[in-house]
Design a protein around this motif. Structure first.
Motif, mmCIF file in Angstrom:
data_model
loop_
_atom_site.group_PDB
_atom_site.id
_atom_site.type_symbol
_atom_site.label_atom_id
_atom_site.label_comp_id
_atom_site.label_asym_id
_atom_site.label_seq_id
_atom_site.Cartn_x
_atom_site.Cartn_y
_atom_site.Cartn_z
ATOM 1 N N GLY A 174 45.330 3.806 33.049
ATOM 2 C CA GLY A 174 45.085 3.606 34.473
ATOM 3 C C GLY A 174 43.714 4.102 34.892
ATOM 4 O O GLY A 174 42.992 3.443 35.645
ATOM 5 N N TRP A 207 48.015 -0.237 41.605
ATOM 6 C CA TRP A 207 49.403 -0.635 41.356
ATOM 7 C C TRP A 207 49.531 -1.560 40.159
ATOM 8 O O TRP A 207 50.553 -1.530 39.456
ATOM 9 C CB TRP A 207 50.031 -1.243 42.617
ATOM 10 C CG TRP A 207 50.483 -0.154 43.542
ATOM 11 C CD1 TRP A 207 49.891 0.257 44.697
ATOM 12 C CD2 TRP A 207 51.606 0.718 43.346
ATOM 13 N NE1 TRP A 207 50.572 1.325 45.241
ATOM 14 C CE2 TRP A 207 51.633 1.618 44.428
ATOM 15 C CE3 TRP A 207 52.584 0.825 42.372
ATOM 16 C CZ2 TRP A 207 52.606 2.616 44.550
ATOM 17 C CZ3 TRP A 207 53.551 1.817 42.484
ATOM 18 C CH2 TRP A 207 53.558 2.697 43.562
ATOM 19 N N ILE A 246 49.784 0.663 37.392
ATOM 20 C CA ILE A 246 51.117 1.298 37.348
ATOM 21 C C ILE A 246 52.158 0.326 36.782
ATOM 22 O O ILE A 246 53.053 0.734 36.029
ATOM 23 C CB ILE A 246 51.503 1.822 38.757
ATOM 24 C CG1 ILE A 246 50.539 2.924 39.180
ATOM 25 C CG2 ILE A 246 52.943 2.339 38.768
ATOM 26 C CD1 ILE A 246 50.516 3.199 40.676
ATOM 27 N N LEU A 272 57.345 7.166 36.155
ATOM 28 C CA LEU A 272 56.460 6.276 36.926
ATOM 29 C C LEU A 272 56.028 6.913 38.242
ATOM 30 O O LEU A 272 54.913 6.702 38.714
ATOM 31 C CB LEU A 272 57.154 4.938 37.198
ATOM 32 C CG LEU A 272 57.410 4.069 35.981
ATOM 33 C CD1 LEU A 272 58.148 2.801 36.361
ATOM 34 C CD2 LEU A 272 56.099 3.719 35.293
ATOM 35 N N TRP A 273 56.909 7.703 38.815
ATOM 36 C CA TRP A 273 56.563 8.405 40.062
ATOM 37 C C TRP A 273 55.399 9.356 39.793
ATOM 38 O O TRP A 273 54.427 9.406 40.561
ATOM 39 C CB TRP A 273 57.798 9.161 40.572
ATOM 40 C CG TRP A 273 57.718 9.563 42.016
ATOM 41 C CD1 TRP A 273 56.924 9.028 42.979
ATOM 42 C CD2 TRP A 273 58.491 10.590 42.656
ATOM 43 N NE1 TRP A 273 57.163 9.650 44.173
ATOM 44 C CE2 TRP A 273 58.117 10.608 44.002
ATOM 45 C CE3 TRP A 273 59.461 11.486 42.217
ATOM 46 C CZ2 TRP A 273 58.685 11.505 44.925
ATOM 47 C CZ3 TRP A 273 60.025 12.372 43.134
ATOM 48 C CH2 TRP A 273 59.636 12.376 44.474
ATOM 49 N N SER A 317 52.256 7.220 39.167
ATOM 50 C CA SER A 317 51.727 6.545 40.359
ATOM 51 C C SER A 317 51.047 7.538 41.306
ATOM 52 O O SER A 317 49.977 7.254 41.841
ATOM 53 C CB SER A 317 52.820 5.756 41.073
ATOM 54 O OG SER A 317 53.915 6.574 41.362
ATOM 55 N N LEU A 341 47.155 7.181 42.182
ATOM 56 C CA LEU A 341 46.758 6.949 43.586
ATOM 57 C C LEU A 341 45.859 8.087 44.068
ATOM 58 O O LEU A 341 44.860 7.861 44.762
ATOM 59 C CB LEU A 341 47.999 6.833 44.475
ATOM 60 C CG LEU A 341 48.839 5.558 44.275
ATOM 61 C CD1 LEU A 341 50.149 5.640 45.053
ATOM 62 C CD2 LEU A 341 48.063 4.316 44.695
ATOM 63 N N ALA A 394 55.758 5.653 46.686
ATOM 64 C CA ALA A 394 55.648 5.629 45.216
ATOM 65 C C ALA A 394 57.020 5.764 44.571
ATOM 66 O O ALA A 394 57.281 5.158 43.522
ATOM 67 C CB ALA A 394 54.726 6.762 44.755
ATOM 68 N N SER A 408 58.614 2.949 42.291
ATOM 69 C CA SER A 408 58.930 3.338 40.905
ATOM 70 C C SER A 408 60.352 2.934 40.537
ATOM 71 O O SER A 408 60.614 2.500 39.412
ATOM 72 C CB SER A 408 58.761 4.851 40.716
ATOM 73 O OG SER A 408 57.431 5.222 40.959
ATOM 74 N N ALA A 467 53.893 -2.982 47.162
ATOM 75 C CA ALA A 467 53.356 -1.624 46.974
ATOM 76 C C ALA A 467 51.866 -1.585 47.347
ATOM 77 O O ALA A 467 51.407 -0.638 48.005
ATOM 78 C CB ALA A 467 53.562 -1.184 45.534
ATOM 79 N N SER A 468 51.125 -2.618 46.943
ATOM 80 C CA SER A 468 49.682 -2.643 47.249
ATOM 81 C C SER A 468 49.445 -2.732 48.754
ATOM 82 O O SER A 468 48.606 -2.002 49.307
ATOM 83 C CB SER A 468 49.014 -3.848 46.579
ATOM 84 O OG SER A 468 49.288 -3.862 45.224
ATOM 85 N N THR A 495 50.428 0.514 50.508
ATOM 86 C CA THR A 495 49.444 1.565 50.226
ATOM 87 C C THR A 495 48.204 1.382 51.089
ATOM 88 O O THR A 495 47.713 2.339 51.710
ATOM 89 C CB THR A 495 49.069 1.547 48.726
ATOM 90 O OG1 THR A 495 50.248 1.748 47.961
ATOM 91 C CG2 THR A 495 48.055 2.628 48.391
#
Lengths: 227, 223
Positions: B30, B57, B60, B106-107, B110, B114, B136, B140, B179-180, B183
């Motif tokens: 990432g 994302w 992610i 994943l949490w 992410s 971020l 997140a 996730s 998610a994008s 955010t």
């Protein structure tokens, strides 16, 4: 099926005559749309193709559920065949939509939600076919296909309702909407006839694809049988 | 069943803690993505800020595929999955446990990515950006559920490196989009604009989770 049987195959002729008839009527009989002009005629291919893509993926979904429930290989064959034919109609819907978009919006492609989601649908079912093709074991192939077929179909309502959920450049629904359709009755008649004709074509192609799938299963069984 | 779920989730978390190859690898990937995109897109910070949520994302989502694939591969090595399959009372516990473990990983990934994007792109987050923490988490869960459903059916395949992204990226696209967008809205301080996307993420999580519970036993059954 012999060559002679193929030549006098009534379902094939019915589908062919129906499709040719609606194409001829769509091109030469019904008037052009008052606002969109001649390019609107492509809707007689685009709309039925999109409708059949939805129908085909629904059949894949329903047959996948049946396979997981009953372990019925006939259901798995139906799911796989319908997905493949549906993929072809999705591609036709995207290509004809793109041609219409170029004439109407001035661009071949726009990142409109419905276009984008339809393209996603295309790659989801391309993935479905790829995954099935990569698994040799018959039972495992059917199980993996069924799970992807069910989960993939979850995307279809997003395609259909995205035009309502998000504001988009795409033309809003003209037939399936509250109140009277906004389309002229003659054009609507031709559109519905096109849907019927393309549905016949779909049923014919699905049936032929099912025959191939059955033959494949028989061939695989024959290979597994001790000589 | 809850006891089995917790025990199975802890198993995966413990594996990751003992050899943190997945989370560390995904975080590195990432970071590389963020830095290299910064170089490729040029020094225009405004443009980078505009694409940062999507880029973060997307990284992610790739992390989810990578980590999910590794968890599945470890389970399938040395017939460990057969033991697992035969030892639980309700096999849906394996599915739920995997989702729980993958969600935790994943949490972590992410939030770290971020946070890094905020620092690298000199973003001055609004006070409501704290809502990125629950965002997140929901994203996730949605990603983890989708990844576990698909890896359970494709994971044992020799071509999984190609098949998993091909199958998962389109399926997870609504999650990526939601998610994008959420955010971007939260960083800009517009909470109202983020709420529909929260709803879409929750719907995706419920959909994948529900379908996974119904189909896992069939899709992941032993050969």
């Amino acid at each position: 099926m012999t060559m002679r049987q193929r030549l006098i195959d009534p379902p094939a002729w019915t589908a062919l005559i129906a499709v040719v008839a609606v194409v001829v009527v769509g091109l030469f009989v019904v008037p052009a749309d008052r606002l969109q002009g001649q390019v609107q005629r492509i809707m007689y291919v685009h709309v039925p193709s999109a409708w059949i893509a939805y129908l085909a993926f629904f059949i894949t979904f329903a047959a996948s559920v049946r396979y997981l429930w009953r372990r019925d290989l006939a259901a798995d064959r139906l799911a796989a065949s319908s997905a493949e034919v549906g993929l072809v109609f999705t591609a036709v819907a995207i290509v004809t939509g793109s041609i219409w978009g170029k004439a109407t919006w001035g661009v071949w492609w726009d990142w409109d939600p419905r276009l984008t989601t339809t393209a996603l649908l295309l790659v989801i079912y391309a993935g479905y076919i790829l995954i099935r093709g990569s698994i040799v074991d018959r039972d495992r192939r059917a199980r993996a296909g069924a799970v992807i077929g069910i989960v993939g179909f979850a995307n279809v309502p997003i395609v259909h309702f995205s035009v309502t959920w998000w504001r988009s450049l795409h033309q809003p629904p003209t037939i399936v909407r509250p109140g009277d359709p906004t389309i002229d009755h003659m054009l609507l008649g031709e559109l519905l006839a096109s849907v019927l004709a393309f549905s016949l074509l779909f049923l014919y192609l699905l049936n032929r694809r099912l025959e191939l799938e059955r033959a494949r299963d028989e061939a695989e069984q024959a290979l597994l049988m001790p000589s | 069943m809850l006891g089995d779920v917790a025990a199975l989730a802890m198993k995966d978390v413990r594996i990751e803690l003992r050899s943190p190859a997945s989370v560390a690898g995904a975080l590195t990937l990432g970071l590389v993505g963020l830095v290299v995109t910064g170089l490729a897109a040029g020094p225009d910070t405004a443009r980078l800020r505009a694409i940062a949520p999507g880029l973060a994302w997307l990284s992610i989502v790739y992390a989810a595929i990578t980590v999910g694939e590794r968890l599945d591969r470890i389970d399938r090595s040395d017939d460990a999955f057969a033991v697992l399959w035969l030892s639980v009372r309700d096999r849906r516990a394996i599915f739920a446990g995997k989702i729980m473990a993958l969600t935790l990983m994943l949490w972590t990934i992410s939030l770290a990515l971020l946070g890094t994007a905020v620092v690298l792109l000199n973003i001055d987050p609004s006070p409501v950006a704290v809502a990125l923490i629950p965002l997140a988490l929901i994203a996730s869960i949605a990603l983890a559920a989708g990844v576990v459903v698909v890896t359970s059916t494709v994971g044992g395949n020799s071509q999984r490196v190609l098949l998993l992204p091909v199958a998962l990226l389109p399926l997870l696209a609504p999650t990526l989009l939601a998610a994008s967008q959420a955010t971007g809205a939260l960083v800009a301080g517009t909470v109202d604009a983020s709420l529909p996307w929260f709803g879409l993420l929750a719907a995706q999580a419920a959909l994948f989770g529900g379908l996974g519970l119904l189909t896992y036993e069939h899709g992941a059954a032993l050969e």
